[in-house]
Design an enzyme around this catalytic site. Structure first.
Site, PDB file in Angstrom:
ATOM      1  N   HIS A   1      47.733  37.885  41.715  1.00 55.74           N
ATOM      2  CA  HIS A   1      48.111  39.056  40.914  1.00 55.74           C
ATOM      3  C   HIS A   1      47.726  40.352  41.617  1.00 55.74           C
ATOM      4  O   HIS A   1      46.863  40.379  42.502  1.00 55.74           O
ATOM      5  CB  HIS A   1      47.458  38.987  39.531  1.00 55.74           C
TER       6      HIS A   1
ATOM      7  N   GLU B   1      41.580  31.979  36.184  1.00 59.20           N
ATOM      8  CA  GLU B   1      40.578  32.162  37.227  1.00 59.20           C
ATOM      9  C   GLU B   1      39.322  31.378  36.891  1.00 59.20           C
ATOM     10  O   GLU B   1      39.113  30.959  35.746  1.00 59.20           O
ATOM     11  CB  GLU B   1      40.251  33.662  37.371  1.00 59.20           C
TER      12      GLU B   1
END
Length: 196
Positions: free
Chosen positions: A9, A79
């Site tokens: 990202h 994550e």
């Protein structure tokens, strides 16, 4: 055979400040949105037949701005859960734990929203994602839009390495990488390519 396209990202305020950002749901910065848009050209030149995205807003927005279809949100693409180190920089952690290194020392438990996760648990999630996307399709590529440490672990697992060897694959925000095969064996075909 298709390839596995991994996209980290774009930049967030915490990634810019080098703060551990696991499950905290932060938006992209203006620069992060620009990074995501800049990936559009490189991704448009590929035949992407499936895209899986982390549940985090920063990953979903990156996929959207990069022109990737949102085929599915995959909870295993989150994550690493940094537990008590959520939002803390490595430099700050080392003030209390000299020599601390995420890849060997792990995290401490946090609150209910950030209980923490071992490297082995991150590796198991990476294995689960790879099991869902492999074998790769013959008619195009699969894209995964997720996070730096997680994608590094996933890359190690793609190569048949232990999760801790993800430390070898530095990965900047707003970049794409390509995992493929050569003579039927997993390889890194391209790594950490910045947006054009």
């Amino acid at each position: 055979m298709g390839q596995l396209i991994i996209v980290r990202h774009g930049e967030t305020e915490w990634s810019r400040a080098r703060r551990h950002t696991g499950r905290t749901n932060l938006p992209l910065t203006e620069r992060g949105e620009g990074q995501a848009r800049a990936l559009r050209g490189a991704l448009a030149r590929r035949t992407i037949v499936r895209t899986l995205v982390s549940p985090a807003d920063r990953a979903r927005r990156t996929a959207e701005l990069a022109g990737l279809p949102a085929d599915g949100v995959d909870g295993d693409l989150w994550e690493w859960d940094y537990g008590g180190y959520e939002g803390v920089t490595s430099a700050r952690i080392r003030q209390e734990r000299p020599g601390w290194y995420l890849w060997t020392d792990g995290v401490i438990p946090g609150d209910a929203e950030h209980p923490g996760e071992s490297l082995e648990q991150v590796g198991a999630r990476a294995d689960a994602v790879l099991a869902r996307v492999c074998p790769l399709p013959d008619d195009g590529d699969v894209a995964l839009v997720a996070h730096g440490h997680f994608l590094r672990v996933l890359t190690a697992r793609w190569l048949g390495l232990e999760p801790a060897l993800g430390r070898l694959f530095a990965l900047a925000t707003g970049t794409l990488s390509v995992l493929g095969t050569e003579h039927g064996r997993p390889v890194v075909s391209a790594w950490n390519i910045p947006p054009n």
